[in-house]
Design a protein around this motif. Structure first.
Motif, PDB file in Angstrom:
ATOM      1  N   ALA A 177       9.944  -7.442 -15.755  1.00  0.00           N
ATOM      2  CA  ALA A 177      10.911  -6.861 -14.812  1.00  0.00           C
ATOM      3  C   ALA A 177      11.099  -7.802 -13.627  1.00  0.00           C
ATOM      4  O   ALA A 177      10.152  -8.374 -13.118  1.00  0.00           O
ATOM      5  CB  ALA A 177      10.420  -5.500 -14.328  1.00  0.00           C
ATOM      6  N   GLU A 178      12.326  -7.924 -13.201  1.00  0.00           N
ATOM      7  CA  GLU A 178      12.627  -8.831 -12.096  1.00  0.00           C
ATOM      8  C   GLU A 178      11.932  -8.370 -10.818  1.00  0.00           C
ATOM      9  O   GLU A 178      12.032  -7.217 -10.407  1.00  0.00           O
ATOM     10  CB  GLU A 178      14.146  -8.902 -11.882  1.00  0.00           C
ATOM     11  N   GLY A 179      11.201  -9.262 -10.191  1.00  0.00           N
ATOM     12  CA  GLY A 179      10.539  -8.951  -8.930  1.00  0.00           C
ATOM     13  C   GLY A 179       9.302  -8.091  -9.081  1.00  0.00           C
ATOM     14  O   GLY A 179       8.764  -7.630  -8.072  1.00  0.00           O
ATOM     15  N   ALA A 180       8.815  -7.849 -10.330  1.00  0.00           N
ATOM     16  CA  ALA A 180       7.624  -7.024 -10.536  1.00  0.00           C
ATOM     17  C   ALA A 180       6.384  -7.843 -10.212  1.00  0.00           C
ATOM     18  O   ALA A 180       5.941  -8.661 -10.999  1.00  0.00           O
ATOM     19  CB  ALA A 180       7.567  -6.517 -11.979  1.00  0.00           C
ATOM     20  N   GLU A 181       5.860  -7.641  -9.017  1.00  0.00           N
ATOM     21  CA  GLU A 181       4.713  -8.432  -8.570  1.00  0.00           C
ATOM     22  C   GLU A 181       3.437  -7.956  -9.249  1.00  0.00           C
ATOM     23  O   GLU A 181       3.202  -6.765  -9.424  1.00  0.00           O
ATOM     24  CB  GLU A 181       4.563  -8.305  -7.055  1.00  0.00           C
ATOM     25  N   GLY A 182       2.599  -8.906  -9.669  1.00  0.00           N
ATOM     26  CA  GLY A 182       1.352  -8.559 -10.326  1.00  0.00           C
ATOM     27  C   GLY A 182       0.376  -7.869  -9.388  1.00  0.00           C
ATOM     28  O   GLY A 182       0.494  -7.952  -8.165  1.00  0.00           O
ATOM     29  N   GLU A 183      -0.612  -7.176  -9.988  1.00  0.00           N
ATOM     30  CA  GLU A 183      -1.620  -6.480  -9.202  1.00  0.00           C
ATOM     31  C   GLU A 183      -3.005  -6.943  -9.605  1.00  0.00           C
ATOM     32  O   GLU A 183      -3.214  -7.498 -10.685  1.00  0.00           O
ATOM     33  CB  GLU A 183      -1.479  -4.969  -9.397  1.00  0.00           C
ATOM     34  N   ARG A 184      -3.952  -6.647  -8.741  1.00  0.00           N
ATOM     35  CA  ARG A 184      -5.345  -7.040  -8.951  1.00  0.00           C
ATOM     36  C   ARG A 184      -6.180  -5.779  -9.123  1.00  0.00           C
ATOM     37  O   ARG A 184      -6.065  -4.832  -8.352  1.00  0.00           O
ATOM     38  CB  ARG A 184      -5.838  -7.847  -7.751  1.00  0.00           C
ATOM     39  N   PHE A 185      -7.018  -5.784 -10.148  1.00  0.00           N
ATOM     40  CA  PHE A 185      -7.867  -4.627 -10.421  1.00  0.00           C
ATOM     41  C   PHE A 185      -9.313  -5.084 -10.607  1.00  0.00           C
ATOM     42  O   PHE A 185      -9.584  -6.021 -11.366  1.00  0.00           O
ATOM     43  CB  PHE A 185      -7.407  -3.890 -11.687  1.00  0.00           C
ATOM     44  N   TYR A 186     -10.223  -4.386  -9.952  1.00  0.00           N
ATOM     45  CA  TYR A 186     -11.648  -4.615 -10.150  1.00  0.00           C
ATOM     46  C   TYR A 186     -12.147  -3.622 -11.204  1.00  0.00           C
ATOM     47  O   TYR A 186     -11.894  -2.419 -11.099  1.00  0.00           O
ATOM     48  CB  TYR A 186     -12.412  -4.432  -8.839  1.00  0.00           C
ATOM     49  N   MET A 194      -6.114  -2.468  -7.303  1.00  0.00           N
ATOM     50  CA  MET A 194      -4.739  -2.799  -6.971  1.00  0.00           C
ATOM     51  C   MET A 194      -4.735  -3.907  -5.922  1.00  0.00           C
ATOM     52  O   MET A 194      -5.771  -4.267  -5.371  1.00  0.00           O
ATOM     53  CB  MET A 194      -4.000  -1.562  -6.461  1.00  0.00           C
ATOM     54  N   SER A 195      -3.543  -4.420  -5.580  1.00  0.00           N
ATOM     55  CA  SER A 195      -3.432  -5.505  -4.613  1.00  0.00           C
ATOM     56  C   SER A 195      -3.813  -5.024  -3.223  1.00  0.00           C
ATOM     57  O   SER A 195      -3.479  -3.920  -2.808  1.00  0.00           O
ATOM     58  CB  SER A 195      -1.995  -6.039  -4.595  1.00  0.00           C
ATOM     59  N   ARG A 196      -4.546  -5.878  -2.487  1.00  0.00           N
ATOM     60  CA  ARG A 196      -4.971  -5.543  -1.137  1.00  0.00           C
ATOM     61  C   ARG A 196      -4.813  -6.778  -0.263  1.00  0.00           C
ATOM     62  O   ARG A 196      -4.821  -7.907  -0.749  1.00  0.00           O
ATOM     63  CB  ARG A 196      -6.434  -5.093  -1.122  1.00  0.00           C
ATOM     64  N   PRO A 197      -4.690  -6.590   1.058  1.00  0.00           N
ATOM     65  CA  PRO A 197      -4.616  -7.753   1.950  1.00  0.00           C
ATOM     66  C   PRO A 197      -5.843  -8.631   1.774  1.00  0.00           C
ATOM     67  O   PRO A 197      -6.958  -8.145   1.611  1.00  0.00           O
ATOM     68  CB  PRO A 197      -4.580  -7.114   3.340  1.00  0.00           C
ATOM     69  N   VAL A 198      -5.635  -9.929   1.760  1.00  0.00           N
ATOM     70  CA  VAL A 198      -6.721 -10.875   1.559  1.00  0.00           C
ATOM     71  C   VAL A 198      -7.037 -11.572   2.869  1.00  0.00           C
ATOM     72  O   VAL A 198      -6.143 -12.050   3.569  1.00  0.00           O
ATOM     73  CB  VAL A 198      -6.340 -11.923   0.480  1.00  0.00           C
ATOM     74  N   ASP A 199      -8.322 -11.605   3.211  1.00  0.00           N
ATOM     75  CA  ASP A 199      -8.769 -12.296   4.418  1.00  0.00           C
ATOM     76  C   ASP A 199      -9.000 -13.760   4.067  1.00  0.00           C
ATOM     77  O   ASP A 199     -10.019 -14.124   3.490  1.00  0.00           O
ATOM     78  CB  ASP A 199     -10.051 -11.648   4.937  1.00  0.00           C
ATOM     79  N   ASP A 252     -10.429   4.770  -2.123  1.00  0.00           N
ATOM     80  CA  ASP A 252     -10.649   4.803  -0.676  1.00  0.00           C
ATOM     81  C   ASP A 252     -10.153   6.131  -0.103  1.00  0.00           C
ATOM     82  O   ASP A 252      -9.761   7.049  -0.842  1.00  0.00           O
ATOM     83  CB  ASP A 252      -9.980   3.605  -0.001  1.00  0.00           C
ATOM     84  N   ALA A 253     -10.149   6.217   1.221  1.00  0.00           N
ATOM     85  CA  ALA A 253      -9.787   7.468   1.885  1.00  0.00           C
ATOM     86  C   ALA A 253      -8.351   7.878   1.611  1.00  0.00           C
ATOM     87  O   ALA A 253      -8.002   9.069   1.674  1.00  0.00           O
ATOM     88  CB  ALA A 253     -10.016   7.331   3.390  1.00  0.00           C
ATOM     89  N   ASP A 254      -7.479   6.920   1.287  1.00  0.00           N
ATOM     90  CA  ASP A 254      -6.075   7.222   1.000  1.00  0.00           C
ATOM     91  C   ASP A 254      -5.829   7.521  -0.476  1.00  0.00           C
ATOM     92  O   ASP A 254      -4.692   7.778  -0.875  1.00  0.00           O
ATOM     93  CB  ASP A 254      -5.191   6.048   1.426  1.00  0.00           C
ATOM     94  N   GLY A 255      -6.904   7.446  -1.281  1.00  0.00           N
ATOM     95  CA  GLY A 255      -6.760   7.693  -2.711  1.00  0.00           C
ATOM     96  C   GLY A 255      -6.404   6.470  -3.518  1.00  0.00           C
ATOM     97  O   GLY A 255      -6.208   6.557  -4.741  1.00  0.00           O
ATOM     98  N   ASP A 256      -6.313   5.305  -2.881  1.00  0.00           N
ATOM     99  CA  ASP A 256      -5.996   4.073  -3.612  1.00  0.00           C
ATOM    100  C   ASP A 256      -7.248   3.556  -4.312  1.00  0.00           C
ATOM    101  O   ASP A 256      -8.338   3.516  -3.723  1.00  0.00           O
ATOM    102  CB  ASP A 256      -5.472   3.002  -2.658  1.00  0.00           C
ATOM    103  N   PRO A 257      -7.120   3.125  -5.570  1.00  0.00           N
ATOM    104  CA  PRO A 257      -8.307   2.680  -6.320  1.00  0.00           C
ATOM    105  C   PRO A 257      -8.866   1.361  -5.804  1.00  0.00           C
ATOM    106  O   PRO A 257      -8.120   0.415  -5.556  1.00  0.00           O
ATOM    107  CB  PRO A 257      -7.789   2.533  -7.754  1.00  0.00           C
ATOM    108  N   MET A 258     -10.186   1.322  -5.659  1.00  0.00           N
ATOM    109  CA  MET A 258     -10.889   0.096  -5.290  1.00  0.00           C
ATOM    110  C   MET A 258     -11.625  -0.475  -6.495  1.00  0.00           C
ATOM    111  O   MET A 258     -11.816  -1.682  -6.602  1.00  0.00           O
ATOM    112  CB  MET A 258     -11.864   0.367  -4.145  1.00  0.00           C
TER     113      MET A 258
END
Length: 682
Positions: free
Chosen positions: A86-95, A1-6, A103-109
């Motif tokens: 869908a209006e405003g449906a932002e794309g996501e990134r998946f590995y 999913m989308s994550r902050p990018v450095d 991760d620890a919060d259950g979000d897929p990496m």
């Protein structure tokens, strides 16, 4: 999913950072499982054992293999999956990787390659981008991420091109057992991999088309999509021999699947010890589907109609079931066409029911306990033994193969007299234990056993190198998936038994899966262009009408035909191949193996036998042509093609064996010969 990018890191460093974070997350997942305390959550020691085993399997499935990439691709969606347009449906990134990591919060990496959201990694194209803006492939050296390659699928200005990293992964030298192909699955392969559990799929695929990998990955996909159901019913992979099974055994564990059983057909039917062999003529007849009818007749011939009434004494009363009424019961059971053993178990209950009907007419009120008692009555048991005696499958087959009169009685109109003489033993065995059973005999015993007692069915069976099975062997496999589905893999051009499959439609018929779908893979990924082109010269002689494999590799590979004078020059060719990276196979006619083994020893070259795992220190395997099927080596030295052909009982089988041997090379092939090459290769 989308994550902050450095943004302070360059793209490659960002991807390496994500890899490091993903590995840390996987390690944390494993540690969480390892720390589970089950002492207060199990009711008894049995539950504790089951739960402990499940936890151990989970820990193994979460292993992080240092030299295996945790993810191999990335998908950047234009919109959130399921929200396209869908209006405003932002794309996501998946590995995309071999297993799910969160991760620890259950979000897929890392997303499992089998998940629906991963499908565009294999299917998306310029014509159908499937809402993918960017597909990124990663290149690794060992376990280190060293390169990436982007495809902007939604950008019309960017021309479609062949992926360099994809080609490198396909052509990467191999040492050790077969690897998974999750990073290189092609669209036509993916369609087969993701086909549903309910249907049977038969895959015709020439050398290097990836049919074995497709079958194994289909199992992994089905376990992902239908885990609970297959956990109850089970899955099985069937290969041609132990060497082959050893070669492929690490593919499913590398994908986190540890519960799939592997076996040969001989393993499945191992009800007696196999110590004998058949000549080709006898093996062909014993493997013919007509033998099923002979066995059915022989089994049910044990049933006889009653000659007298059954009289049951209970207390002061005698209950008489007339012979004609018992005969009606017997005929009704025969007409139902149920298993011999099941009908035999039902017969005493049916006779007892007839007695209970008489009891009720006389004013009594018997219940089920009375019926069970009557069924166990000595008179009823004696009648059942006389009418429907027990049948021992091995003893039945022993009698068929030893007693000409008994065989003639049950093979009348099915096998002619010459065929009956062909399968009769010259020296009848005295007992089941002393008999020198052949592999074909064991299949007959398995068929007879199923006539007596139903064989347990699995949820899914993969049958590889299926072209070499006899009709009776197909029936043996089909019994293991009567209530499940199958994946049948093979190549008609590589059939090297006298009873080799003539058509996949016929094979599916014998398997009991006549509605199975036949798919053909013709794109070659593993065999170099020059090698497959040379080997395809044999197709008009061994499989006319079959579509030749077309190699899609940019690298034509190394190919050479070399005339030699002695075995030492063959060994020298092996030495030259060993200068390259990867595994080397020296394939020769079985009769030539001892000579070449001595030559290798004289030259100080260590070698392995098929089934022994190659390492970086031991990369050369000496392979009898009869065991080469299904195996692959980076470089192959093929010794004396004419001897390979001459080692078989007929020319067509010999040429098919040669076709197999010619197509085991992934990067290079050297053909050495002293005598003339077969005319078909001229």
């Amino acid at each position: 999913m989308s994550r902050p990018v450095d943004d302070s890191l360059d793209p490659l460093e960002r991807e390496r950072s994500h890899l490091a974070s993903s590995r840390a997350a996987l390690r944390a997942m494993r540690e969480d499982v390892e720390s589970l305390d089950i002492r207060d959550v199990t009711a008894n020691w049995v539950n504790a054992e089951v739960l402990t085993r499940q936890i151990d399997d989970r820990i193994k499935a979460l292993a992080d293999l240092s030299d295996t990439p945790l993810f191999f691709g990335r998908l950047d969606y234009l919109h959130a999956p399921g929200a396209e347009g869908a209006e405003g449906a932002e794309g996501e990134r998946f590995y995309i990787g071999r297993r799910h990591v969160h991760d620890a919060d259950g979000d897929p990496m890392v997303i499992d390659w089998r998940a629906p959201v991963s499908q565009p990694f294999y299917r998306a194209s310029k014509k159908d981008p499937m809402d993918i803006g960017l597909r990124r492939r990663f290149g690794y050296t060992g376990g280190d991420l060293t390169a990436y390659e982007d495809e902007h699928l939604s950008d019309p200005a960017e021309a479609a091109r062949t992926s360099r990293l994809l080609q490198q992964e396909i052509e990467r030298p191999r040492v050790g057992p077969m690897r998974d192909i999750v990073a290189t699955i092609q669209p036509e392969q993916d369609e087969i991999v993701r086909s549903g559990l309910g249907g049977t799929v038969c895959v015709q695929g020439g050398p290097g088309t990836g049919k074995t990998a497709v079958g194994l990955h289909r199992v992994a996909y089905l376990l992902y999509a239908h885990r609970e159901r297959l956990a109850r019913t089970g899955t099985l992979v069937i290969g041609p021999n132990r060497s082959f099974l050893h070669y492929i055994e690490q593919v499913l564990p590398a994908l986190g699947e540890l519960t799939v059983r592997q076996a040969t057909v001989d393993d499945l039917v191992a009800r007696v010890e196999v110590r004998g062999t058949d000549d080709a003529a006898a093996a062909v007849i014993k493997g013919d589907a007509r033998m099923a009818e002979v066995l059915r007749r022989a089994v049910y011939a044990h049933v006889s109609m009653p000659a007298e009434a059954v009289v049951v004494v209970r207390g002061s009363r005698r209950w008489r079931v007339p012979a004609y009424e018992v005969e009606e019961i017997v005929r009704e059971l025969l007409d139902r066409d149920i298993r011999y053993g099941a009908a035999r178990e039902a017969l005493p209950q049916r006779i007892a029911h007839a007695v209970l009907v008489q009891m009720e007419r006389s004013g009594e009120a018997p219940d089920d306990r009375v019926q069970d008692a009557v069924a166990r009555n000595a008179a009823v048991k004696a009648a059942v033994k006389a009418i429907w005696p027990p049948v021992d499958p091995a003893k039945l087959v022993l009698r068929l193969l030893s007693d000409a009169k008994f065989l003639a009685e049950h093979a009348d109109g099915v096998l002619d007299e010459d065929e009956q003489r062909t399968i009769l033993w010259a020296r009848p065995a005295r007992s089941v234990r002393s008999a020198k059973w052949s592999a074909a005999d064991a299949v007959l015993i398995d068929e007879a056993s199923d006539l007596v007692t139903r064989t347990a069915s699995l949820g899914h069976v993969v049958l590889d190198e299926a072209q070499d099975l006899s009709p009776m062997q197909y029936r043996a496999v089909g019994r293991r998936c009567t209530t499940g589905s199958a994946t049948v893999l093979g190549d008609l051009a590589q059939g090297t038994t006298p009873w080799a499959t003539r058509s996949w439609e016929e094979a599916l018929e014998h398997l009991g899966k006549r509605d199975g779908v036949i798919e053909e893979l013709t794109a070659g990924f593993r065999v170099p262009t020059d090698v497959i082109t040379y080997a395809s010269r044999l197709l008009p002689s061994i499989a006319p009408g079959l579509t030749p494999v077309a190699s899609i590799r940019d690298n034509p590979g190394f190919f050479e035909i070399r005339e030699v004078a002695e075995a030492a020059e063959v060994v020298a060719a092996c030495g030259e191949s060993l200068r390259h990276e990867g595994s080397v196979g020296l394939i020769a006619a079985d009769a030539r193996v001892p000579v070449l083994a001595e030559a290798l020893k004289a030259a100080g070259l260590e070698y392995l036998a098929p089934g022994e795992e190659t390492t970086r220190q031991a990369r050369l395997t000496l392979v009898p042509a009869s065991l080469a099927k299904g195996l692959e080596y980076d470089y192959v030295v093929l010794d004396e093609p004419a001897a390979v052909v001459e080692g078989e009982p007929d020319e067509r089988t010999g040429l098919r064996r040669l076709y197999v041997a010619l197509t085991r090379a992934v990067s290079g092939l050297t053909v050495t010969h002293t005598g003339a090459l077969p005319a078909q290769l001229g």
